[in-house]
Design a protein around this motif. Structure first.
Motif, PDB file in Angstrom:
ATOM      1  N   TYR A 134       0.851  -1.202   0.000  1.00  0.00           N
ATOM      2  CA  TYR A 134       0.000   0.000   0.000  1.00  0.00           C
ATOM      3  C   TYR A 134       0.887   1.252   0.000  1.00  0.00           C
ATOM      4  CZ  TYR A 134      -3.641   3.265   1.458  1.00  0.00           C
ATOM      5  OH  TYR A 134      -4.527   4.309   1.527  1.00  0.00           O
ATOM      6  N   SER A 135       0.609   2.192  -0.907  1.00  0.00           N
ATOM      7  CA  SER A 135       1.450   3.374  -1.083  1.00  0.00           C
ATOM      8  C   SER A 135       0.881   4.562  -0.326  1.00  0.00           C
ATOM      9  CB  SER A 135       1.572   3.715  -2.570  1.00  0.00           C
ATOM     10  OG  SER A 135       2.316   4.900  -2.750  1.00  0.00           O
ATOM     11  N   GLU A 136       1.687   5.099   0.591  1.00  0.00           N
ATOM     12  CA  GLU A 136       1.304   6.311   1.310  1.00  0.00           C
ATOM     13  C   GLU A 136       1.575   7.561   0.467  1.00  0.00           C
ATOM     14  OE1 GLU A 136      -0.135   6.276   4.143  1.00  0.00           O
ATOM     15  OE2 GLU A 136       0.233   4.249   4.905  1.00  0.00           O
ATOM     16  N   ASP A 137       2.609   7.478  -0.405  1.00  0.00           N
ATOM     17  CA  ASP A 137       3.004   8.630  -1.205  1.00  0.00           C
ATOM     18  C   ASP A 137       2.064   8.899  -2.373  1.00  0.00           C
ATOM     19  OD1 ASP A 137       5.214   8.937   0.434  1.00  0.00           O
ATOM     20  OD2 ASP A 137       6.452   7.622  -0.819  1.00  0.00           O
ATOM     21  N   PHE A 138       1.513   7.812  -2.963  1.00  0.00           N
ATOM     22  CA  PHE A 138       0.651   7.962  -4.148  1.00  0.00           C
ATOM     23  C   PHE A 138      -0.678   7.236  -3.910  1.00  0.00           C
ATOM     24  CE2 PHE A 138       5.113   7.734  -5.583  1.00  0.00           C
ATOM     25  CZ  PHE A 138       5.263   9.054  -6.011  1.00  0.00           C
ATOM     26  N   PRO A 139      -1.565   7.835  -3.147  1.00  0.00           N
ATOM     27  CA  PRO A 139      -2.840   7.183  -2.808  1.00  0.00           C
ATOM     28  C   PRO A 139      -3.680   6.829  -4.037  1.00  0.00           C
ATOM     29  CG  PRO A 139      -2.464   9.127  -1.452  1.00  0.00           C
ATOM     30  CD  PRO A 139      -1.438   9.156  -2.538  1.00  0.00           C
ATOM     31  N   ALA A 140      -3.529   7.585  -5.133  1.00  0.00           N
ATOM     32  CA  ALA A 140      -4.354   7.331  -6.327  1.00  0.00           C
ATOM     33  C   ALA A 140      -4.050   5.973  -6.958  1.00  0.00           C
ATOM     34  CB  ALA A 140      -4.131   8.442  -7.352  1.00  0.00           C
ATOM     35  N   LEU A 141      -2.861   5.440  -6.702  1.00  0.00           N
ATOM     36  CA  LEU A 141      -2.503   4.133  -7.278  1.00  0.00           C
ATOM     37  C   LEU A 141      -3.159   2.972  -6.548  1.00  0.00           C
ATOM     38  CD1 LEU A 141       1.325   4.322  -8.104  1.00  0.00           C
ATOM     39  CD2 LEU A 141      -0.588   4.175  -9.705  1.00  0.00           C
ATOM     40  N   ASN A 142      -3.571   3.205  -5.311  1.00  0.00           N
ATOM     41  CA  ASN A 142      -4.045   2.109  -4.469  1.00  0.00           C
ATOM     42  C   ASN A 142      -5.419   1.608  -4.889  1.00  0.00           C
ATOM     43  OD1 ASN A 142      -1.782   2.134  -2.689  1.00  0.00           O
ATOM     44  ND2 ASN A 142      -2.619   3.988  -1.717  1.00  0.00           N
ATOM     45  N   VAL A 143      -5.575   0.317  -4.823  1.00  0.00           N
ATOM     46  CA  VAL A 143      -6.895  -0.312  -4.930  1.00  0.00           C
ATOM     47  C   VAL A 143      -7.383  -0.656  -3.531  1.00  0.00           C
ATOM     48  CG1 VAL A 143      -8.148  -2.340  -5.769  1.00  0.00           C
ATOM     49  CG2 VAL A 143      -6.518  -1.197  -7.261  1.00  0.00           C
ATOM     50  N   ALA A 144      -6.450  -1.086  -2.671  1.00  0.00           N
ATOM     51  CA  ALA A 144      -6.779  -1.364  -1.275  1.00  0.00           C
ATOM     52  C   ALA A 144      -7.053  -0.052  -0.532  1.00  0.00           C
ATOM     53  CB  ALA A 144      -5.629  -2.118  -0.606  1.00  0.00           C
ATOM     54  N   GLN A 145      -7.887  -0.132   0.484  1.00  0.00           N
ATOM     55  CA  GLN A 145      -8.218   1.050   1.268  1.00  0.00           C
ATOM     56  C   GLN A 145      -7.206   1.302   2.372  1.00  0.00           C
ATOM     57  OE1 GLN A 145     -12.208   0.343   2.584  1.00  0.00           O
ATOM     58  NE2 GLN A 145     -13.094   0.551   0.529  1.00  0.00           N
ATOM     59  N   TYR A 146      -6.461   0.273   2.743  1.00  0.00           N
ATOM     60  CA  TYR A 146      -5.442   0.412   3.773  1.00  0.00           C
ATOM     61  C   TYR A 146      -4.455  -0.737   3.630  1.00  0.00           C
ATOM     62  CZ  TYR A 146      -8.595  -2.974   5.983  1.00  0.00           C
ATOM     63  OH  TYR A 146      -9.402  -4.058   6.226  1.00  0.00           O
ATOM     64  N   ARG A 147      -3.285  -0.598   4.214  1.00  0.00           N
ATOM     65  CA  ARG A 147      -2.256  -1.635   4.148  1.00  0.00           C
ATOM     66  C   ARG A 147      -2.726  -2.890   4.897  1.00  0.00           C
ATOM     67  NH1 ARG A 147       3.070  -1.241   3.002  1.00  0.00           N
ATOM     68  NH2 ARG A 147       2.956   1.041   3.170  1.00  0.00           N
ATOM     69  N   GLY A 148      -2.551  -4.041   4.222  1.00  0.00           N
ATOM     70  CA  GLY A 148      -2.911  -5.310   4.847  1.00  0.00           C
ATOM     71  C   GLY A 148      -4.359  -5.718   4.648  1.00  0.00           C
ATOM     72  N   GLN A 149      -5.116  -5.000   3.815  1.00  0.00           N
ATOM     73  CA  GLN A 149      -6.509  -5.376   3.574  1.00  0.00           C
ATOM     74  C   GLN A 149      -6.572  -6.741   2.903  1.00  0.00           C
ATOM     75  OE1 GLN A 149      -8.699  -2.638   1.115  1.00  0.00           O
ATOM     76  NE2 GLN A 149     -10.696  -3.490   1.666  1.00  0.00           N
ATOM     77  N   ASP A 150      -7.566  -7.549   3.286  1.00  0.00           N
ATOM     78  CA  ASP A 150      -7.709  -8.908   2.766  1.00  0.00           C
ATOM     79  C   ASP A 150      -7.869  -8.865   1.244  1.00  0.00           C
ATOM     80  OD1 ASP A 150      -8.315 -11.520   2.152  1.00  0.00           O
ATOM     81  OD2 ASP A 150      -9.700 -11.793   3.827  1.00  0.00           O
ATOM     82  N   PRO A 151      -6.980  -9.534   0.475  1.00  0.00           N
ATOM     83  CA  PRO A 151      -7.098  -9.526  -0.993  1.00  0.00           C
ATOM     84  C   PRO A 151      -8.418 -10.094  -1.496  1.00  0.00           C
ATOM     85  CG  PRO A 151      -4.940 -10.338  -0.317  1.00  0.00           C
ATOM     86  CD  PRO A 151      -5.762 -10.231   0.934  1.00  0.00           C
ATOM     87  N   ARG A 152      -9.016 -10.997  -0.740  1.00  0.00           N
ATOM     88  CA  ARG A 152     -10.310 -11.564  -1.154  1.00  0.00           C
ATOM     89  C   ARG A 152     -11.399 -10.500  -1.142  1.00  0.00           C
ATOM     90  NH1 ARG A 152     -10.120 -16.562   2.966  1.00  0.00           N
ATOM     91  NH2 ARG A 152      -9.377 -14.803   4.243  1.00  0.00           N
ATOM     92  N   VAL A 153     -11.279  -9.559  -0.181  1.00  0.00           N
ATOM     93  CA  VAL A 153     -12.241  -8.461  -0.135  1.00  0.00           C
ATOM     94  C   VAL A 153     -12.065  -7.554  -1.358  1.00  0.00           C
ATOM     95  CG1 VAL A 153     -12.964  -6.431   1.175  1.00  0.00           C
ATOM     96  CG2 VAL A 153     -12.347  -8.531   2.379  1.00  0.00           C
ATOM     97  N   LEU A 154     -10.820  -7.372  -1.789  1.00  0.00           N
ATOM     98  CA  LEU A 154     -10.570  -6.558  -2.984  1.00  0.00           C
ATOM     99  C   LEU A 154     -11.211  -7.175  -4.219  1.00  0.00           C
ATOM    100  CD1 LEU A 154      -6.791  -5.619  -2.473  1.00  0.00           C
ATOM    101  CD2 LEU A 154      -8.815  -4.287  -1.871  1.00  0.00           C
TER     102      LEU A 154
END
Length: 565
Positions: A134-154
């Protein structure tokens, strides 16, 4: 050896050339996309986050785009029939290449399945990477809402994830139901699952608008890995490491960012690939539906033949097929959606406007259809049924081209039929009976292999009538008929006096194909002989091998296999 090489080049050369070009294009697209996402400056930060999963997923997507567009073209029956009958396609080699359309369709379908597995696996890795990196510097790149989010939820909470799961399910049903065993044992399952392609393409169009992967749109103002003055000390350390890689990428010293990195989604390229073939195919299907429904079909007569074979004579205004073509038959009383291919055994002529097919009762659809045709009749005689009754409504789509049309375009043709596979050649024999002089064909070898003696009665009258006409025209060598009864138990023969000609041509056992080809080669030296086959896979394979390996008498055998696309 030179003759064998020549035969192989004629039979296999164009097909293998097309396949090599197709493979080369697939490899090129895969490699180009892979390198673009691996080293492209606009994907620098995305590649840092996802790694090789990004490259493989996008490279496999490029291959899928190509094949999802090509897989539809071999199924455009009207287009293929137009090309086959058009004067623009004058080369016999090109017309024979069109007969491989089904093979190309299968190749594209298998490729779609294989690279779908690659694509799915790569995106599963990407989902894990989105969560872990999860990228703190470039939030627009993220698909996850936070670091460590369950990939199955994604997967279940994003448009690409949900539609991807649905695409895998639809593709799995289509692929498994396309197996040979299911197509033979239950054609209806194959038919209905294969028409899920409509659902597949609708979901595919939605799948590509998800916008999970984004590229950097301001590379010039924000070079990859540049240092930004407003970064925190912790982020500055991470960015410095990225800057070293950016320096390697740009080949120059590290630069200071002029503005924040901006990211946006791509325009869905799948639409550009798939739209034209999909519109063409849908337009053709709509036109064929209107054409088959608009003109009524009248069933003129029904004839019951031995071995569960029914002859159907029909009349349709403006219907002008050529010998060797086939139609798709639909009976709403049996199934509103199923269309089954049948070769024409009789074409309209100047004196008789009816056309006919022979269908063997085998499977649920033909069983139900035959019951509607033969209701209240237990007659098994080979006589037209004169009872006055209403026949079921039928729709005819076609006609469509097939390899059997090429029989007339050789000076010498060998037609090999197995059982009910004789139907493509019945119409050819009828055309020769009407006027054999108008064709290029000067000698025809007709070889028919059946398990039951009664099967030869399906076209016994036609064979005898053609033989008598050729004798009257002083061309007894024009037609060489060989009948083989593969069931060797008991003494069997065609005893009727009017079929004496067929009785003299009947042989017990299976043909010795190698000796037969040697005999044909010696009689037709330094010629191109067209070999046409419609029958079991064993016969087809044996003939195909002999056509490619023949070294006798300088004769080149060109192999043509009947196949409904």
């Amino acid at each position: 050896m030179s003759v064998a090489l020549k035969s192989w080049r004629v039979n296999e050369g164009p097909k293998h050339l097309i396949m090599m070009v197709w493979v080369a294009v697939n490899v090129f697209l895969f490699w180009r996309s892979f390198m673009l996402y691996f080293s492209g400056s606009q994907y620098y930060y995305l590649h840092q986050m996802l790694g090789l999963g990004l490259c493989i997923s996008r490279a496999s997507a490029s291959v899928l785009n190509l094949n999802c567009s090509l897989v539809l073209l071999p199924m455009c029956r009207l287009l293929l029939s137009f090309l086959r009958g058009s004067q623009r396609v004058t080369s016999r080699r090109v017309r024979r290449l069109l007969d491989k359309s089904k093979t190309f369709h299968v190749a594209c379908g298998v490729t779609i399945c294989v690279f779908s597995v690659v694509h799915v696996c790569a995106h599963l890795v990407n989902m894990v990477s989105f969560s872990v990196r999860y990228s703190e510097d470039f939030p627009a790149l993220n698909v996850a809402q936070y670091r460590g989010q369950d990939p199955r939820v994604l997967i279940i909470s994003t448009v690409p994830g949900v539609t991807g799961v649905l695409l895998v399910l639809v593709l799995f049903l289509m692929f498994t139901a396309s197996s040979y065993s299911i197509r033979v044992s239950n054609y209806e399952i194959f038919w209905y699952t294969h028409n899920l392609f409509i659902v597949f393409y609708i979901i595919l169009m939605v799948h590509v608008v998800g916008g999970a992967l984004k590229y950097q749109s301001n590379v010039e103002a924000h070079p990859p890995g540049c240092m930004h003055s407003n970064l925190s000390s912790g982020s500055r350390t991470n960015h410095r490491a990225a800057g070293e890689k950016g320096e390697e990428l740009s080949g120059g010293p590290q630069m200071v960012c002029q503005e924040e990195a901006r990211f946006q989604t791509h325009f869905p390229q799948t639409w550009l690939w798939v739209s034209a073939p999909l519109c063409l195919y849908c337009a053709e299907r709509l036109y064929r539906f209107i054409r088959s429904s608009a003109a009524p079909v009248t069933i003129v007569s029904v004839v019951s033949h031995p071995c569960d074979v029914i002859e159907l004579r029909m009349l349709k205004r403006g219907f002008k097929p050529r010998p060797g073509q086939y139609i798709l038959l639909n009976c709403p009383s049996v199934s509103s959606f199923e269309n089954h291919p049948f070769t024409l055994t009789t074409c309209p002529t100047g004196t008789n406007e009816t056309f006919g097919i022979h269908l063997r009762v085998l499977g649920d659809w033909t069983s139900s259809f035959s019951l509607l045709l033969l209701q209240q009749s237990n007659s098994s005689e080979i006589l037209p049924m004169m009872q006055q009754r209403r026949y079921p409504t039928v729709h005819v789509d076609g006609p469509f081209g097939s390899p059997s049309e090429e029989v007339f375009n050789y000076e010498v043709s060998v037609c090999v039929a197995g059982g009910i596979g004789v139907t493509p050649f019945a119409c050819v024999l009828q055309a020769l009976f009407d006027d054999w002089r108008q064709y290029k064909l000067r000698r025809m070898y007709f070889i028919w292999v059946c398990r039951d003696l009664q099967s030869f009665y399906w076209f016994a009258d036609l064979l005898c009538a053609l033989h008598e006409r050729l004798w009257r025209d002083n061309r007894p060598d024009y037609l060489n008929v060989q009948l083989y009864l593969s069931n060797t138990q008991g003494l069997q023969s065609i005893g009727e006096e009017r079929y004496r000609f067929l009785s003299s041509r009947l042989r017990i056992g299976r043909p010795k194909w190698s000796l037969l080809f040697q005999e044909i080669g010696r009689a037709n030296q330094i010629k191109r002989v067209g070999v046409f086959c419609c029958g079991p896979k064993g016969i087809s394979k044996a003939l195909h091998t002999l056509c490619n390996s023949n070294t006798h008498s300088g004769t080149a055998f060109e192999y043509n296999k009947e196949s409904f696309s």
